[in-house]
Design a protein around this motif. Structure first.
Motif, PDB file in Angstrom:
ATOM      1  N   ASN A 116     -35.966 -46.212  16.880  1.00 26.82           N
ATOM      2  CA  ASN A 116     -36.649 -47.356  16.254  1.00 26.82           C
ATOM      3  C   ASN A 116     -37.770 -47.883  17.153  1.00 26.82           C
ATOM      4  O   ASN A 116     -38.863 -48.198  16.667  1.00 26.82           O
ATOM      5  CB  ASN A 116     -35.659 -48.478  15.950  1.00 26.82           C
ATOM      6  CG  ASN A 116     -34.670 -48.090  14.871  1.00 26.82           C
ATOM      7  OD1 ASN A 116     -34.864 -47.131  14.126  1.00 26.82           O
ATOM      8  ND2 ASN A 116     -33.580 -48.837  14.789  1.00 26.82           N
ATOM      9  N   ALA A 117     -37.495 -47.990  18.453  1.00 20.33           N
ATOM     10  CA  ALA A 117     -38.512 -48.475  19.392  1.00 20.33           C
ATOM     11  C   ALA A 117     -39.693 -47.514  19.461  1.00 20.33           C
ATOM     12  O   ALA A 117     -40.854 -47.939  19.461  1.00 20.33           O
ATOM     13  CB  ALA A 117     -37.893 -48.680  20.776  1.00 20.33           C
ATOM     14  N   ILE A 118     -39.414 -46.222  19.507  1.00 22.89           N
ATOM     15  CA  ILE A 118     -40.489 -45.216  19.557  1.00 22.89           C
ATOM     16  C   ILE A 118     -41.315 -45.270  18.278  1.00 22.89           C
ATOM     17  O   ILE A 118     -42.542 -45.226  18.323  1.00 22.89           O
ATOM     18  CB  ILE A 118     -39.910 -43.807  19.795  1.00 22.89           C
ATOM     19  CG1 ILE A 118     -39.325 -43.697  21.210  1.00 22.89           C
ATOM     20  CG2 ILE A 118     -40.992 -42.737  19.586  1.00 22.89           C
ATOM     21  CD1 ILE A 118     -38.465 -42.466  21.436  1.00 22.89           C
TER      22      ILE A 118
ATOM     23  N   ASP B 100     -40.121 -39.868  27.349  1.00 30.08           N
ATOM     24  CA  ASP B 100     -38.966 -39.206  27.949  1.00 30.08           C
ATOM     25  C   ASP B 100     -38.143 -40.244  28.706  1.00 30.08           C
ATOM     26  O   ASP B 100     -38.675 -41.279  29.112  1.00 30.08           O
ATOM     27  CB  ASP B 100     -39.487 -38.127  28.908  1.00 30.08           C
ATOM     28  CG  ASP B 100     -38.442 -37.134  29.356  1.00 30.08           C
ATOM     29  OD1 ASP B 100     -37.397 -37.561  29.888  1.00 30.08           O
ATOM     30  OD2 ASP B 100     -38.683 -35.930  29.202  1.00 30.08           O
ATOM     31  N   ASP B 101     -36.881 -39.942  28.942  1.00 28.54           N
ATOM     32  CA  ASP B 101     -36.027 -40.877  29.670  1.00 28.54           C
ATOM     33  C   ASP B 101     -36.064 -40.688  31.181  1.00 28.54           C
ATOM     34  O   ASP B 101     -35.547 -41.530  31.909  1.00 28.54           O
ATOM     35  CB  ASP B 101     -34.568 -40.752  29.195  1.00 28.54           C
ATOM     36  CG  ASP B 101     -33.964 -39.409  29.535  1.00 28.54           C
ATOM     37  OD1 ASP B 101     -32.912 -39.374  30.217  1.00 28.54           O
ATOM     38  OD2 ASP B 101     -34.522 -38.380  29.117  1.00 28.54           O
ATOM     39  N   VAL B 102     -36.655 -39.601  31.689  1.00 27.27           N
ATOM     40  CA  VAL B 102     -36.624 -39.354  33.134  1.00 27.27           C
ATOM     41  C   VAL B 102     -37.991 -39.417  33.807  1.00 27.27           C
ATOM     42  O   VAL B 102     -38.084 -39.268  35.022  1.00 27.27           O
ATOM     43  CB  VAL B 102     -35.952 -37.994  33.481  1.00 27.27           C
ATOM     44  CG1 VAL B 102     -34.510 -37.980  33.021  1.00 27.27           C
ATOM     45  CG2 VAL B 102     -36.738 -36.836  32.912  1.00 27.27           C
ATOM     46  N   VAL B 103     -39.042 -39.625  33.055  1.00 28.22           N
ATOM     47  CA  VAL B 103     -40.383 -39.608  33.644  1.00 28.22           C
ATOM     48  C   VAL B 103     -40.812 -41.003  34.080  1.00 28.22           C
ATOM     49  O   VAL B 103     -40.392 -41.999  33.491  1.00 28.22           O
ATOM     50  CB  VAL B 103     -41.444 -39.037  32.669  1.00 28.22           C
ATOM     51  CG1 VAL B 103     -41.139 -37.590  32.329  1.00 28.22           C
ATOM     52  CG2 VAL B 103     -41.555 -39.876  31.411  1.00 28.22           C
ATOM     53  N   PRO B 104     -41.676 -41.062  35.093  1.00 27.58           N
ATOM     54  CA  PRO B 104     -42.274 -42.349  35.439  1.00 27.58           C
ATOM     55  C   PRO B 104     -43.406 -42.668  34.464  1.00 27.58           C
ATOM     56  O   PRO B 104     -43.942 -41.773  33.811  1.00 27.58           O
ATOM     57  CB  PRO B 104     -42.823 -42.108  36.848  1.00 27.58           C
ATOM     58  CG  PRO B 104     -43.149 -40.645  36.863  1.00 27.58           C
ATOM     59  CD  PRO B 104     -42.113 -39.992  35.994  1.00 27.58           C
ATOM     60  N   ASP B 105     -43.749 -43.935  34.373  1.00 29.43           N
ATOM     61  CA  ASP B 105     -44.932 -44.324  33.599  1.00 29.43           C
ATOM     62  C   ASP B 105     -46.145 -43.990  34.445  1.00 29.43           C
ATOM     63  O   ASP B 105     -46.305 -44.543  35.539  1.00 29.43           O
ATOM     64  CB  ASP B 105     -44.904 -45.824  33.293  1.00 29.43           C
ATOM     65  CG  ASP B 105     -43.704 -46.216  32.441  1.00 29.43           C
ATOM     66  OD1 ASP B 105     -43.286 -45.408  31.596  1.00 29.43           O
ATOM     67  OD2 ASP B 105     -43.196 -47.331  32.629  1.00 29.43           O
ATOM     68  N   ARG B 106     -46.968 -43.070  33.959  1.00 29.08           N
ATOM     69  CA  ARG B 106     -48.147 -42.700  34.744  1.00 29.08           C
ATOM     70  C   ARG B 106     -49.193 -42.062  33.845  1.00 29.08           C
ATOM     71  O   ARG B 106     -48.888 -41.557  32.771  1.00 29.08           O
ATOM     72  CB  ARG B 106     -47.788 -41.788  35.905  1.00 29.08           C
ATOM     73  CG  ARG B 106     -47.277 -40.429  35.515  1.00 29.08           C
ATOM     74  CD  ARG B 106     -46.672 -39.670  36.684  1.00 29.08           C
ATOM     75  NE  ARG B 106     -47.660 -39.091  37.548  1.00 29.08           N
ATOM     76  CZ  ARG B 106     -47.892 -37.799  37.681  1.00 29.08           C
ATOM     77  NH1 ARG B 106     -47.197 -36.932  36.988  1.00 29.08           N
ATOM     78  NH2 ARG B 106     -48.801 -37.348  38.500  1.00 29.08           N
TER      79      ARG B 106
ATOM     80  N   VAL C 103     -44.544 -41.662  29.527  1.00 30.67           N
ATOM     81  CA  VAL C 103     -44.045 -43.009  29.271  1.00 30.67           C
ATOM     82  C   VAL C 103     -42.526 -42.930  29.182  1.00 30.67           C
ATOM     83  O   VAL C 103     -41.981 -42.161  28.382  1.00 30.67           O
ATOM     84  CB  VAL C 103     -44.618 -43.584  27.953  1.00 30.67           C
ATOM     85  CG1 VAL C 103     -44.130 -45.009  27.743  1.00 30.67           C
ATOM     86  CG2 VAL C 103     -46.126 -43.507  27.930  1.00 30.67           C
ATOM     87  N   ASN C 104     -41.864 -43.717  29.996  1.00 33.92           N
ATOM     88  CA  ASN C 104     -40.410 -43.749  29.960  1.00 33.92           C
ATOM     89  C   ASN C 104     -39.956 -44.516  28.726  1.00 33.92           C
ATOM     90  O   ASN C 104     -40.502 -45.575  28.412  1.00 33.92           O
ATOM     91  CB  ASN C 104     -39.853 -44.392  31.233  1.00 33.92           C
ATOM     92  CG  ASN C 104     -38.376 -44.142  31.376  1.00 33.92           C
ATOM     93  OD1 ASN C 104     -37.571 -44.663  30.612  1.00 33.92           O
ATOM     94  ND2 ASN C 104     -38.006 -43.344  32.371  1.00 33.92           N
ATOM     95  N   VAL C 105     -38.966 -43.996  28.037  1.00 32.81           N
ATOM     96  CA  VAL C 105     -38.480 -44.634  26.815  1.00 32.81           C
ATOM     97  C   VAL C 105     -37.970 -46.052  27.093  1.00 32.81           C
ATOM     98  O   VAL C 105     -38.071 -46.932  26.227  1.00 32.81           O
ATOM     99  CB  VAL C 105     -37.417 -43.758  26.106  1.00 32.81           C
ATOM    100  CG1 VAL C 105     -36.123 -43.691  26.909  1.00 32.81           C
ATOM    101  CG2 VAL C 105     -37.180 -44.228  24.683  1.00 32.81           C
TER     102      VAL C 105
END
Length: 160
Positions: free
Chosen positions: A25-27, A126-132, A148-150
């Motif tokens: 829903n957020a995505i 993704d759940d494991v990536v940094p925001d960059r 973008v981190n979820v």
């Protein structure tokens, strides 16, 4: 173009194909003003068999992908491209630890653009990536690659 991870981003795991509805829903809200094609970039999909499993069992669970699904990447394809690019043999057990997700995505984007994809911006949720954000020069043009981190998306959507 937007890419989604699967495990712990939109489904619980490859072994437990339960949709993570709050994340979905957020995505959906986060990308609601973006009509980009959505691809899948997940370390859960290792080969063409897994792509078939995804299309049969996961795709129907994710209405966010309806009429927008583009590329479904699998790890065998990425390993082959890495082997060609860096002249190395990539072993399955070492592959995920060899590359962090955000760097693997950057390399994948480079391959897509070199193969002729005309997009100028690529986003991985993704759940494991940094925001960059990284700007790469590929085939003479600037390509924006964002991860973008979820969890960031969930927080942003809650604040709206």
């Amino acid at each position: 173009m937007i890419f989604l991870d699967l495990e712990n981003t939109v489904i619980e795991s490859w072994d437990c194909l339960v949709p993570m509805q709050d994340n979905i829903n957020a995505i959906e809200k986060y990308i609601s003003n973006d009509d980009s094609i959505i691809g899948v970039f997940s370390f859960a999909i290792w080969d063409s068999h897994d792509v078939s499993v995804f299309m049969r069992d996961v795709y129907p669970l994710l209405p966010i992908l309806t009429d927008r699904l583009g590329i479904v990447m699998h790890m065998d394809d990425l390993k082959k491209k890495l082997s060609e690019e860096f002249h190395v043999t990539v072993v399955d057990e070492d592959f995920v630890t060899f590359l962090r997700k955000e760097y693997a995505f950057e390399i994948y984007v480079k391959f897509l653009v070199e193969a002729g994809l005309s997009e100028n911006e690529f986003v991985l949720i993704d759940d494991v990536v940094p925001d960059r954000t990284v700007i790469m020069k590929v085939r003479g043009k600037d390509i924006t690659v964002r991860t973008v981190n979820v969890k960031t998306i969930i927080a942003e959507v809650k604040n709206d």
